[in-house]
Motif scaffolding. Structure first.
Motif, PDB file in Angstrom:
ATOM      1  N   ALA A   1       0.830  -1.208   0.000  1.00  0.00           N
ATOM      2  CA  ALA A   1       0.000   0.000   0.000  1.00  0.00           C
ATOM      3  C   ALA A   1       0.867   1.262   0.000  1.00  0.00           C
ATOM      4  O   ALA A   1       0.589   2.235  -0.716  1.00  0.00           O
ATOM      5  N   ASN A   2       1.954   1.259   0.786  1.00  0.00           N
ATOM      6  CA  ASN A   2       2.859   2.416   0.825  1.00  0.00           C
ATOM      7  C   ASN A   2       3.592   2.590  -0.502  1.00  0.00           C
ATOM      8  O   ASN A   2       3.791   3.718  -0.970  1.00  0.00           O
ATOM      9  N   ILE A   3       4.002   1.460  -1.109  1.00  0.00           N
ATOM     10  CA  ILE A   3       4.655   1.544  -2.418  1.00  0.00           C
ATOM     11  C   ILE A   3       3.714   2.171  -3.440  1.00  0.00           C
ATOM     12  O   ILE A   3       4.104   3.028  -4.237  1.00  0.00           O
ATOM     13  N   ASN A   4       2.432   1.761  -3.408  1.00  0.00           N
ATOM     14  CA  ASN A   4       1.456   2.319  -4.358  1.00  0.00           C
ATOM     15  C   ASN A   4       1.234   3.804  -4.134  1.00  0.00           C
ATOM     16  O   ASN A   4       1.062   4.571  -5.093  1.00  0.00           O
ATOM     17  N   ARG A   5       1.235   4.229  -2.860  1.00  0.00           N
ATOM     18  CA  ARG A   5       1.100   5.667  -2.599  1.00  0.00           C
ATOM     19  C   ARG A   5       2.279   6.443  -3.179  1.00  0.00           C
ATOM     20  O   ARG A   5       2.108   7.512  -3.771  1.00  0.00           O
ATOM     21  N   ILE A   6       3.488   5.901  -2.999  1.00  0.00           N
ATOM     22  CA  ILE A   6       4.684   6.551  -3.545  1.00  0.00           C
ATOM     23  C   ILE A   6       4.621   6.598  -5.062  1.00  0.00           C
ATOM     24  O   ILE A   6       4.950   7.621  -5.694  1.00  0.00           O
ATOM     25  N   LEU A   7       4.165   5.507  -5.675  1.00  0.00           N
ATOM     26  CA  LEU A   7       4.072   5.458  -7.141  1.00  0.00           C
ATOM     27  C   LEU A   7       3.056   6.464  -7.667  1.00  0.00           C
ATOM     28  O   LEU A   7       3.273   7.097  -8.704  1.00  0.00           O
ATOM     29  N   ILE A   8       1.940   6.610  -6.951  1.00  0.00           N
ATOM     30  CA  ILE A   8       0.927   7.590  -7.361  1.00  0.00           C
ATOM     31  C   ILE A   8       1.485   9.003  -7.298  1.00  0.00           C
ATOM     32  O   ILE A   8       1.304   9.810  -8.222  1.00  0.00           O
ATOM     33  N   GLU A   9       2.189   9.314  -6.200  1.00  0.00           N
ATOM     34  CA  GLU A   9       2.795  10.644  -6.074  1.00  0.00           C
ATOM     35  C   GLU A   9       3.858  10.869  -7.144  1.00  0.00           C
ATOM     36  O   GLU A   9       3.991  11.976  -7.684  1.00  0.00           O
ATOM     37  N   SER A  10       4.619   9.811  -7.446  1.00  0.00           N
ATOM     38  CA  SER A  10       5.640   9.913  -8.491  1.00  0.00           C
ATOM     39  C   SER A  10       5.004  10.180  -9.846  1.00  0.00           C
ATOM     40  O   SER A  10       5.503  10.997 -10.637  1.00  0.00           O
ATOM     41  N   GLN A  11       3.886   9.508 -10.122  1.00  0.00           N
ATOM     42  CA  GLN A  11       3.184   9.723 -11.380  1.00  0.00           C
ATOM     43  C   GLN A  11       2.665  11.154 -11.479  1.00  0.00           C
ATOM     44  O   GLN A  11       2.739  11.794 -12.528  1.00  0.00           O
ATOM     45  N   LYS A  12       2.140  11.660 -10.360  1.00  0.00           N
ATOM     46  CA  LYS A  12       1.665  13.047 -10.343  1.00  0.00           C
ATOM     47  C   LYS A  12       2.820  14.020 -10.626  1.00  0.00           C
ATOM     48  O   LYS A  12       2.663  14.993 -11.358  1.00  0.00           O
ATOM     49  N   SER A  13       3.980  13.726 -10.028  1.00  0.00           N
ATOM     50  CA  SER A  13       5.146  14.594 -10.215  1.00  0.00           C
ATOM     51  C   SER A  13       5.595  14.590 -11.664  1.00  0.00           C
ATOM     52  O   SER A  13       5.922  15.641 -12.228  1.00  0.00           O
TER      53      SER A  13
ATOM     54  N   SER B   1       3.769  13.942 -14.297  1.00  0.00           N
ATOM     55  CA  SER B   1       2.772  14.666 -15.092  1.00  0.00           C
ATOM     56  C   SER B   1       2.947  16.169 -14.937  1.00  0.00           C
ATOM     57  O   SER B   1       2.863  16.932 -15.908  1.00  0.00           O
ATOM     58  N   TYR B   2       3.222  16.590 -13.716  1.00  0.00           N
ATOM     59  CA  TYR B   2       3.439  18.022 -13.456  1.00  0.00           C
ATOM     60  C   TYR B   2       4.671  18.522 -14.200  1.00  0.00           C
ATOM     61  O   TYR B   2       4.647  19.598 -14.812  1.00  0.00           O
ATOM     62  N   ILE B   3       5.751  17.727 -14.158  1.00  0.00           N
ATOM     63  CA  ILE B   3       6.994  18.118 -14.834  1.00  0.00           C
ATOM     64  C   ILE B   3       6.764  18.243 -16.344  1.00  0.00           C
ATOM     65  O   ILE B   3       7.257  19.179 -16.983  1.00  0.00           O
ATOM     66  N   LYS B   4       6.008  17.295 -16.914  1.00  0.00           N
ATOM     67  CA  LYS B   4       5.732  17.362 -18.356  1.00  0.00           C
ATOM     68  C   LYS B   4       4.937  18.605 -18.705  1.00  0.00           C
ATOM     69  O   LYS B   4       5.203  19.262 -19.716  1.00  0.00           O
TER      70      LYS B   4
END
Length: 294
Positions: free
Chosen positions: A56-68, A70-73
């Motif tokens: 569950a913690n890994i998935n939270r980190i992955l979601i935040e990473s995906q958001k980051s 997308s923001y960078i793009k």
């Protein structure tokens, strides 16, 4: 009792095997996310509180990473558009200023007025060059396009750029020594290689304190371009910082933004190569190493 012990041991071995299988599946899913643009959350089939919490913690980190990401793009897209707009906004008044300067040249001016106008034209030309270098670096730094693979003769590119800059070298009192012509063929991006050579030539014109020697050669897997020239011994240069953005010295700040060599480094690395500087016996050497086959 021994039957119970065997059953317990077999059960533990099965559970350990099952945990290893689930961890292996987690690794596969993580690899897919890293290398295949896989966006699904990590999943396991374990009734284990600690491992489920870890997933569950890994998935939270992955979601935040995906958001980051997308923001960078989005920011990169905005940045490119902003650079393009600013470039246009700068060029419009510069073009107008140059136009009015040309009109003034047609007017009856005194020698003093002509001299002042000449100084103004020189500064406008310098500003135009600085802006062009800045926008080039900004665009290249944010551009993720892959290099194109063309069959290129390095010798032709270097000779043509030196010939085109002959008047500028002559104005600075600099002679250029080139090797005897020999075709040096590589497979790389022609436009990027051209910009590398242009910036090395421009750097020599601006900073060389004597004649420039250029060497080119091929080895088994790499091609080399080397620029050598004397430098002002009163200026303390750090060869390890020459390719840093905006690196300057106090004595050269007025005529150098430090971006030209940064562009050389950036493009060389995009082509899978590297560039280095060396100072020895009052001479500076810039050595560009490129792959023969991109």
């Amino acid at each position: 009792m021994w039957i119970v012990a065997i059953v317990v041991i077999v059960g533990l071995l099965f559970y350990i095997f099952y945990i290893q299988r689930q961890i292996r599946l987690m690794n596969i899913q993580l690899s897919q996310r890293l290398h295949e643009q896989y966006t699904q959350p990590i999943s396991v089939e374990l009734v284990n509180k600690e491992i489920n919490q870890l997933v569950a913690n890994i998935n939270r980190i992955l979601i935040e990473s995906q958001k980051s990401r997308s923001y960078i793009k989005r920011e990169e897209k905005y940045y490119k558009e902003m650079i393009s707009n600013i470039s246009h906004d700068f060029r419009t008044p510069l073009t107008a200023i140059k136009g009015y300067q040309q009109m003034l040249l047609k007017e009856p001016l005194t020698e003093k007025q002509l001299a002042k106008l000449g100084v103004a034209q020189k500064h406008v030309g310098r500003l135009e060059q600085l802006l062009a270098t800045f926008f080039e670096y900004s665009y290249l730094h944010s551009n993720e396009d892959q290099p194109k693979k063309d069959r290129i003769n390095i010798s032709n590119i270097v000779f043509e750029e030196i010939a085109g800059a002959f008047a500028q070298f002559e104005q600075q009192g600099i002679a250029v020594t080139l090797p005897n012509y020999e075709p040096l063929i590589i497979n790389s991006d022609e436009e990027m290689l051209l910009r590398i050579v242009q910036n090395l030539v421009r750097n020599s014109i601006m900073h060389a304190q004597g004649d420039v020697t250029i060497k080119m050669w091929l080895e088994e897997e790499h091609a080399y371009i080397c620029f050598q020239n004397p430098i002002d011994e009163n200026i303390q240069l750090n060869p390890n910082q020459l390719f840093d953005r905006f690196y300057t010295t106090d004595n050269s700040r007025r005529k150098n933004t430090g971006l030209g060599l940064s562009i050389v480094k950036l493009l060389t690395e995009k082509l899978g190569g590297n560039v280095a500087a060396k100072i020895e016996n009052g001479m500076i050497e810039f050595l560009v190493c490129l792959k023969k086959n991109l």
